[in-house]
Write a protein that holds these residues in place. Structure first.
Motif, mmCIF file in Angstrom:
data_model
loop_
_atom_site.group_PDB
_atom_site.id
_atom_site.type_symbol
_atom_site.label_atom_id
_atom_site.label_comp_id
_atom_site.label_asym_id
_atom_site.label_seq_id
_atom_site.Cartn_x
_atom_site.Cartn_y
_atom_site.Cartn_z
ATOM 1 N N PRO A 1 0.830 -1.210 0.000
ATOM 2 C CA PRO A 1 0.000 0.000 0.000
ATOM 3 C C PRO A 1 0.862 1.258 0.000
ATOM 4 O O PRO A 1 1.964 1.284 0.559
ATOM 5 N N SER A 2 0.350 2.278 -0.606
ATOM 6 C CA SER A 2 1.074 3.536 -0.738
ATOM 7 C C SER A 2 1.476 4.087 0.628
ATOM 8 O O SER A 2 0.708 4.030 1.590
ATOM 9 N N VAL A 3 2.699 4.606 0.710
ATOM 10 C CA VAL A 3 3.157 5.245 1.944
ATOM 11 C C VAL A 3 2.365 6.522 2.192
ATOM 12 O O VAL A 3 2.036 6.863 3.330
ATOM 13 N N VAL A 4 2.045 7.224 1.110
ATOM 14 C CA VAL A 4 1.198 8.414 1.200
ATOM 15 C C VAL A 4 -0.243 7.967 0.991
ATOM 16 O O VAL A 4 -0.578 7.430 -0.067
ATOM 17 N N PRO A 5 -1.113 8.126 1.982
ATOM 18 C CA PRO A 5 -2.491 7.638 1.847
ATOM 19 C C PRO A 5 -3.192 8.227 0.623
ATOM 20 O O PRO A 5 -3.028 9.407 0.298
ATOM 21 N N LEU A 6 -3.965 7.389 -0.063
ATOM 22 C CA LEU A 6 -4.727 7.806 -1.236
ATOM 23 C C LEU A 6 -6.213 7.773 -0.896
ATOM 24 O O LEU A 6 -6.689 6.836 -0.245
ATOM 25 N N TYR A 7 -6.943 8.793 -1.363
ATOM 26 C CA TYR A 7 -8.356 8.930 -1.037
ATOM 27 C C TYR A 7 -9.190 9.014 -2.312
ATOM 28 O O TYR A 7 -8.666 9.295 -3.402
#
Length: 643
Positions: free
Chosen positions: A96-102
């Protein structure tokens, strides 16, 4: 005219049917292909959901164990990596992306997370996805589907049916208390402070005290290895865990009986009711320990002063054994548990309660303007005022009131008296104008007596310690239960009486203690017997158990108050006397009207367990809400709905 057209050629009809059949086959094959792919996607979805659940729980439990957010997130990623190796479609999902995706238009809103790991706001969220290729679906132009799953974990208080005293010898201060605090049983103690600062200040002034934390890792060989961070070691359950007013309670509570506003206000939970007998109830409540925690209903956040929803029934002192056994089967020293906290005073309906003062200290010839303080509290149903006075120890011919060496008149002035008790921790009463003249240095026990005429006549008498001349070498006396019940007239009951002395060179007793039961005894009671009436010389850190056995004889059904006397001369040649009230119940029945006010919740680490007692120390401050994030080490991580 007649229709002269002949029948359609047979070959044309067959050709049309063949075209329709061919088209149908194509459609059916397309649907079959989609069905195969949908089944694959469903399998992938379940696989990803299991992986997300496992990762979220791993992170949640890591935080319960005291790990940092970054450590918890890394553990979640490690769990995902292991699970991803077994993808049922052979397509390993990406990390999963280290930077959260919304979702578009919802940046930063946790409920719209589509990929990443979020820790904060009281929960853990894990969202993962995997692009899975179509197989047969390619025949109809479909190439790839984005399959996703998400999981959310939150924490709930995993409360055990244990109530721990907040204060010992309140309200303080203790004469001569200094940093770092020593384990002096006569000192004021705030159990929700670090061991080194727990004796400083007063109940109302905590400015010199420090809140506890987990500190160093638990050391079974030296449990008290970090008093600069964790709280003082004290009895949580069983012998030694008695409240300040000597009630028959040793820390074991009935979480399923609440609300003691009046005689008919009890609220029951989980099938417990007015017809539940004591043996059934104590086994039922002990099962919550065996299960690892109480399932609910949860307590609401505690209020000040406590309201009826904060009131919980207590179990009698001799019921604590089953709870200790259950705890010993489930937990070991070093484990961390969530417990309720009460002031240290047991309440009753409708009644007032005296939490006697800690040790009152004075010189052999001295006048002390302010000698200490104590609290007088009440139940919601109590109304009226309480008159206070000091009574001598009539069993000690050297008592300073009897010998007139406590010369002030009255011996102690109570300010105010009469006092109007208050809810919660109670109204403060200050001890004023205490004078001695030519008194013998020693430790004596006096009685504070309170009486009220409303709503009906009620009186209580509680012992307190008077230290004349700054005596250092002392001992303590406790019992496994305040009251023992002879179920039938003529039955025999027994108490375990423990005499102990500090594990400190400057304060251990270094003398022999003699035990007896004060006379006169109730008419008809059998002669008391002791396993031994002496302790032998109490060396540093020693604790000696003696058994007191009483046959109820021909006593009529009822409650009989008794007093155990412990006397001795310490290594410095100074007399020491302590008194311990106990009670004998004969052929009584009915439910108890006694309870404690829950003032908050805290996490304690178990430091030792034996057949009679559970010891521990605080590793958190007290919080009103049992689900407060600061109590996470005593909570349990559970999967909860995403939104």
């Amino acid at each position: 005219m007649p229709d002269r057209r002949g029948p359609a050629p047979r070959g044309r009809e067959d050709g049309q049917a063949l075209v329709m059949f061919a088209l149908s086959i194509v459609v059916l094959l397309a649907f079959a292909a989609l069905a195969v792919d949908v089944a694959r996607f469903y399998t992938e979805r379940r696989f990803l959901q299991n992986a997300a659940d496992a990762a979220a729980l791993a992170a949640g439990n890591a935080l319960v164990q005291g790990k940092s957010n970054s450590e918890a997130e890394q553990l979640a990623r490690d769990v995902l990596a292991v699970n991803f190796q077994n993808d049922p479609n052979g397509t390993t999902p990406p990390d999963p992306s280290v930077v959260p995706l919304y979702e578009d238009g919802h940046a930063g809103e946790p409920g719209y997370l589509i990929e990443g790991i979020l820790i904060g706001g009281g929960d853990v969220r894990v969202a993962i996805r995997n692009p899975v290729e179509f197989t047969l679906g390619r025949a109809v132009g479909l190439t790839q589907a984005q399959i996703g799953a998400h999981a959310r974990v939150s924490w709930n208080g995993n409360l055990l049916p244990i109530a721990v005293r907040r204060y010992l010898n309140a309200p303080g201060p203790s004469a001569g208390a200094a940093y770092p605090c020593s384990a002096n049983p006569a000192d004021f103690v705030d159990t929700l402070s670090t061991g080194d600062t727990s004796c400083l200040g007063t109940e109302a002034d905590a400015s010199l005290r420090t809140e506890p934390s987990s500190g160093a890792a638990f050391d079974v060989a030296n449990p008290n290895n970090d008093p600069g961070h964790h709280g003082p070691i004290l009895e949580l359950l069983g012998q030694g865990a008695q409240p300040s007013n000597g009630a028959d309670f040793r820390g074991f509570i009935a979480l399923d009986i609440r609300n003691f506003q009046n005689f008919t206000s009890n609220v029951f939970h989980n099938g417990i009711g007015t017809g539940t007998n004591e043996n059934t109830l104590k086994a039922f409540e002990a099962d919550w320990i065996s299960a690892g925690g109480y399932p609910g209903p949860a307590f609401p956040p505690a209020t000040t002063p406590p309201d009826p929803s904060d009131q919980v029934a207590i179990m009698s002192g001799n019921s604590a054994g089953i709870s200790i056994d259950a705890l010993a089967d489930r937990f070991v020293p070093g484990d961390e548990i969530l417990v309720a906290v009460y002031s240290g005073t047991v309440m009753s309906i409708p009644d007032f309660v005296i939490a006697p003062p800690g040790t009152v200290s004075i010189g052999t010839s001295e006048t002390v303007a302010t000698a200490g303080a104590f609290k007088v509290s009440r139940n919601q149903s109590f109304s009226g005022q309480v008159d206070l006075e000091t009574l001598p120890d009539s069993g000690n011919p050297n008592d300073p009131i009897t010998t007139s060496t406590l010369t002030s008149s009255p011996p102690i002035t109570y300010d105010p008296s009469p006092v109007t008790p208050t809810l919660g921790s109670g109204a403060t009463v200050t001890l004023r104008t205490v004078t001695t003249s030519g008194a013998t240095a020693g430790i004596y026990t006096l009685w504070v007596h309170g009486e009220a005429g409303s709503p009906y006549y009620t009186d209580h008498t509680e012992p307190f310690v008077l230290n004349i001349g700054g005596v250092q070498s002392d001992f303590t006396i406790t019992s496994d239960a305040y009251a023992q019940t002879a179920v039938n007239v003529g039955d025999t009951v027994a108490w375990t009486i423990a005499v102990s002395t500090p594990n400190k060179t400057s304060t251990y007793f270094n003398g022999n203690v003699t035990l007896s039961l004060d006379t006169p005894w109730p008419s008809g009671m059998g002669t008391p017997s002791w396993s031994s009436t002496t302790t032998g010389t109490l060396a540093k850190g020693a604790s000696v158990n003696r058994t007191l056995t009483i046959n109820s004889g021909t006593l009529a059904p009822g409650q009989y108050d008794l007093v155990v006397r412990a006397t001795g001369t310490n290594g410095a040649g100074q007399p020491v006397t302590h008194l311990l009230p106990i009670s004998l119940a004969v052929a009584t029945a009915g439910t108890s009207d006694d309870y404690v006010d829950i003032i908050g919740f805290a996490v304690f680490r178990i430091s030792a367990v034996d057949a009679n007692t559970v010891w521990g120390y605080a590793i958190s401050s007290m919080k009103a809400d049992m689900n407060d994030p600061a109590l996470r080490r005593g909570q349990v991580a559970r999967l909860v709905p995403w939104s």
